[in-house]
Design a protein around this motif. Sequence first.
Motif, PDB file in Angstrom:
ATOM      1  N   GLY A 173       2.416 -55.074  16.115  1.00 53.28           N
ATOM      2  CA  GLY A 173       2.009 -54.887  14.735  1.00 53.28           C
ATOM      3  C   GLY A 173       1.441 -53.510  14.455  1.00 53.28           C
ATOM      4  O   GLY A 173       1.138 -53.192  13.305  1.00 53.28           O
ATOM      5  N   TRP A 174       1.303 -52.691  15.477  1.00 49.02           N
ATOM      6  CA  TRP A 174       0.766 -51.349  15.309  1.00 49.02           C
ATOM      7  C   TRP A 174       1.629 -50.356  16.082  1.00 49.02           C
ATOM      8  O   TRP A 174       1.221 -49.802  17.096  1.00 49.02           O
ATOM      9  N   PRO A 175       2.856 -50.102  15.617  1.00 48.37           N
ATOM     10  CA  PRO A 175       3.726 -49.158  16.318  1.00 48.37           C
ATOM     11  C   PRO A 175       3.250 -47.722  16.140  1.00 48.37           C
ATOM     12  O   PRO A 175       2.440 -47.413  15.260  1.00 48.37           O
ATOM     13  N   SER A 176       3.779 -46.855  16.968  1.00 49.05           N
ATOM     14  CA  SER A 176       3.418 -45.443  16.900  1.00 49.05           C
ATOM     15  C   SER A 176       4.001 -44.788  15.649  1.00 49.05           C
ATOM     16  O   SER A 176       5.015 -45.223  15.114  1.00 49.05           O
ATOM     17  N   THR A 177       3.358 -43.724  15.227  1.00 47.75           N
ATOM     18  CA  THR A 177       3.824 -42.950  14.076  1.00 47.75           C
ATOM     19  C   THR A 177       5.219 -42.389  14.332  1.00 47.75           C
ATOM     20  O   THR A 177       5.524 -41.925  15.434  1.00 47.75           O
ATOM     21  N   THR A 178       6.073 -42.427  13.309  1.00 52.76           N
ATOM     22  CA  THR A 178       7.379 -41.778  13.406  1.00 52.76           C
ATOM     23  C   THR A 178       7.531 -40.679  12.357  1.00 52.76           C
ATOM     24  O   THR A 178       8.148 -39.660  12.614  1.00 52.76           O
ATOM     25  N   ARG A 179       6.992 -40.881  11.162  1.00 53.74           N
ATOM     26  CA  ARG A 179       7.034 -39.850  10.114  1.00 53.74           C
ATOM     27  C   ARG A 179       5.667 -39.197  10.058  1.00 53.74           C
ATOM     28  O   ARG A 179       4.650 -39.870   9.888  1.00 53.74           O
ATOM     29  N   PHE A 180       5.646 -37.865  10.234  1.00 51.79           N
ATOM     30  CA  PHE A 180       4.362 -37.186  10.306  1.00 51.79           C
ATOM     31  C   PHE A 180       4.403 -35.909   9.472  1.00 51.79           C
ATOM     32  O   PHE A 180       5.472 -35.376   9.147  1.00 51.79           O
TER      33      PHE A 180
END
Length: 343
Positions: free
Chosen positions: A287-294
Amino acid sequence: MTAFEFSAAPVRRKFSGSVTIALVAAVAAATLARFNADSFYYGDLLTFFLPALFGVSVAAALVALVAGHRILAAIALVLAVLNGLPLFTPVERAAASAGGRELRVATSNVLGGRSDYDDLVAWSTRSGIDLLGQQEVSGYVLRHFDALRSHFPSTPPAELLGRHPEVMAWSGWKILKAEHVRNIPVVPGLGWGGSPLRLELAPPDTTNAASPDAPALVVYVLHPTTPRSFDQWQSRNAYLDAIARSIAAEAPGTPIVAMGDFNTPTWSPFFQSFLKTSGLVDAAGTGWPSTTRFSKRWLVKRFYVGSPVDHILVSPNIEVKRFEVGPDIGSDHLPVIADLRLP
């Protein structure tokens, strides 16, 4: 204590109380807006920043506790729990095991319009990827992708893609059929976003002609517009709903992968609705994936401050052996990769 210090103490307490009340009230208002994100534009925008909202909720509880405002601290703690639940609640996972073919799939928003694609091409051709979906692919971008054409033997036909495909796919597996999903709202002038691709694939070593009615895998590559305005938000939501319904209409038991830049974070009710309607599960498995758009602005670009909007989703009969967010290859999106085993 001097007379001045004695007289200033009530002022400090009053100021501290006002600041704490304002902080907790702001968190409460943001939380209420987020709980109405399915109908409130700004509430849905807040879902892009849910981890930050959770962090501010915890900070508000600590500030209220230190300031001696126990009731406000309790309220802020409840808000922290409400904002933290989507981050820590276990999510539905794909099959525990499967016995079919393995393949590696990846999706990458290429950030169309930049001048240097060397890192992107090198990563795309050296990472063992069997199927690569891309977004923001213009005719200009394609001119830089000769190495991809040499590496991947199958692509959708040129007459389908057109001069500026926007959504693109490169495949080491055989493409039995490629088409655009029909009746998808793609509104010109509302920013990036393109007609989604639907592909039917067979393993590369298939010797006999596979039946188009029974492909080994069906893949959707998509890119709805970014919700930077209310009209774009509505367009994105309608796009996602139409794709989800198309996936739900596939033949029962068909292995399906949907991937791309959804322009929708994991915590948006529209992403959750997509999962429910399509019947797919998130390959990230958390439920808490890593950032992909930054953001690539100022110093924050070094910390990948952003949101997980690039996703790989799979039907529940597909095993996800490995999922990862890839390296920085020059875009403002990090690529997403999944090692899968088909049923």
